[in-house]
Design an enzyme around this catalytic site. Sequence first.
Site, PDB file in Angstrom:
ATOM      1  N   SER A 230       8.211  -2.389   5.665  1.00 24.56           N
ATOM      2  CA  SER A 230       7.717  -1.017   5.620  1.00 24.56           C
ATOM      3  C   SER A 230       6.897  -0.897   4.340  1.00 24.56           C
ATOM      4  O   SER A 230       7.435  -0.670   3.256  1.00 24.56           O
ATOM      5  CB  SER A 230       8.875  -0.012   5.599  1.00 24.56           C
ATOM      6  N   THR A 231       5.602  -1.120   4.473  1.00 19.34           N
ATOM      7  CA  THR A 231       4.764  -1.185   3.274  1.00 19.34           C
ATOM      8  C   THR A 231       4.724   0.136   2.525  1.00 19.34           C
ATOM      9  O   THR A 231       4.588   0.154   1.302  1.00 19.34           O
ATOM     10  CB  THR A 231       3.332  -1.611   3.641  1.00 19.34           C
ATOM     11  N   CYS A 232       4.854   1.257   3.264  1.00 21.72           N
ATOM     12  CA  CYS A 232       4.777   2.563   2.600  1.00 21.72           C
ATOM     13  C   CYS A 232       5.910   2.762   1.614  1.00 21.72           C
ATOM     14  O   CYS A 232       5.774   3.502   0.632  1.00 21.72           O
ATOM     15  CB  CYS A 232       4.758   3.686   3.625  1.00 21.72           C
ATOM     16  N   SER A 233       7.041   2.119   1.856  1.00 21.23           N
ATOM     17  CA  SER A 233       8.183   2.244   0.951  1.00 21.23           C
ATOM     18  C   SER A 233       8.495   0.926   0.248  1.00 21.23           C
ATOM     19  O   SER A 233       9.563   0.783  -0.357  1.00 21.23           O
ATOM     20  CB  SER A 233       9.422   2.718   1.716  1.00 21.23           C
ATOM     21  N   SER A 234       7.582  -0.042   0.359  1.00 25.95           N
ATOM     22  CA  SER A 234       7.754  -1.349  -0.294  1.00 25.95           C
ATOM     23  C   SER A 234       9.098  -1.971   0.048  1.00 25.95           C
ATOM     24  O   SER A 234       9.879  -2.347  -0.829  1.00 25.95           O
ATOM     25  CB  SER A 234       7.595  -1.226  -1.819  1.00 25.95           C
TER      26      SER A 234
END
Length: 269
Positions: A230-234
């Site tokens: 989940s790149t938005c939350s690393s």
Amino acid sequence: AVVSTQSTGGVAIRSCNPFPVALPALVWKPLVGVKPTLDDLVEIDQFCGKCLDGLLHAEENGITSENFSFIFFETFTTSLSDGSQIDLVPNGSSIAVTFENRLDYIDLVEKVRLFESSKKVAALRKGLGEVVSFPLLDILTWEELELMICGPTTIDLSVLKEKHTAYQGFEEGDKSISMLWEVLEGFSHKERSLFLRFACGRERLPQNNPHFLLTIAKLYDGSEVLPRASTCSSMFKMPEYKSIETMRNKILLAITSCGEIDNDFTVNR
């Protein structure tokens, strides 16, 4: 908010979030008030740079006014970075470079090629100055400025592990976590960048940013599934793989097959 292209570098410095942009020294140097050199031209145009170097050291290489025209066939023109050709003097395409005027030719080519992007570089410097004070720029070396804007080109795993990693569903001492760090240790710098891009949507670690955190989360979908992110939350999600070989292969498959960074992406097999 919309940030102008010119000030993006300044934002990268202020926010401690790297903005990896591939620019040659020919651009970085003027941003800190340093004049580019012939070596910087060679970096972006080896043919032109070597030609000028050959002309400059012609006598040392046994070239004289008698044999010059048999070796060099240049006229008073040069090709710019966009491929266009311009005259260095009026009717330059009709004026041959000779042993006697070669130094004038070198001087003209350097002036044109080293500063052909001077207006654009000046705009970049102005934009940087809107966010970072000019006195700061003027005391930095160009290498220091590049590092502050782009971040380190290599990923220091000790920094990532000790300062920028948290766990969800795992404990720091778990076997799976030890295996993960061992896998990353064995990765090349390029593979580590791909891992970070897969997990966080960035290829370099931020400089001095305590707020950046990579979370390693446990997947409960079986021990053979591919990792997810989940790149938005690393967040990097993985199951408890049974062996380090399986873990390495699964991670490599995921990070080399997935170029998406704007949504949660899972490689399907």
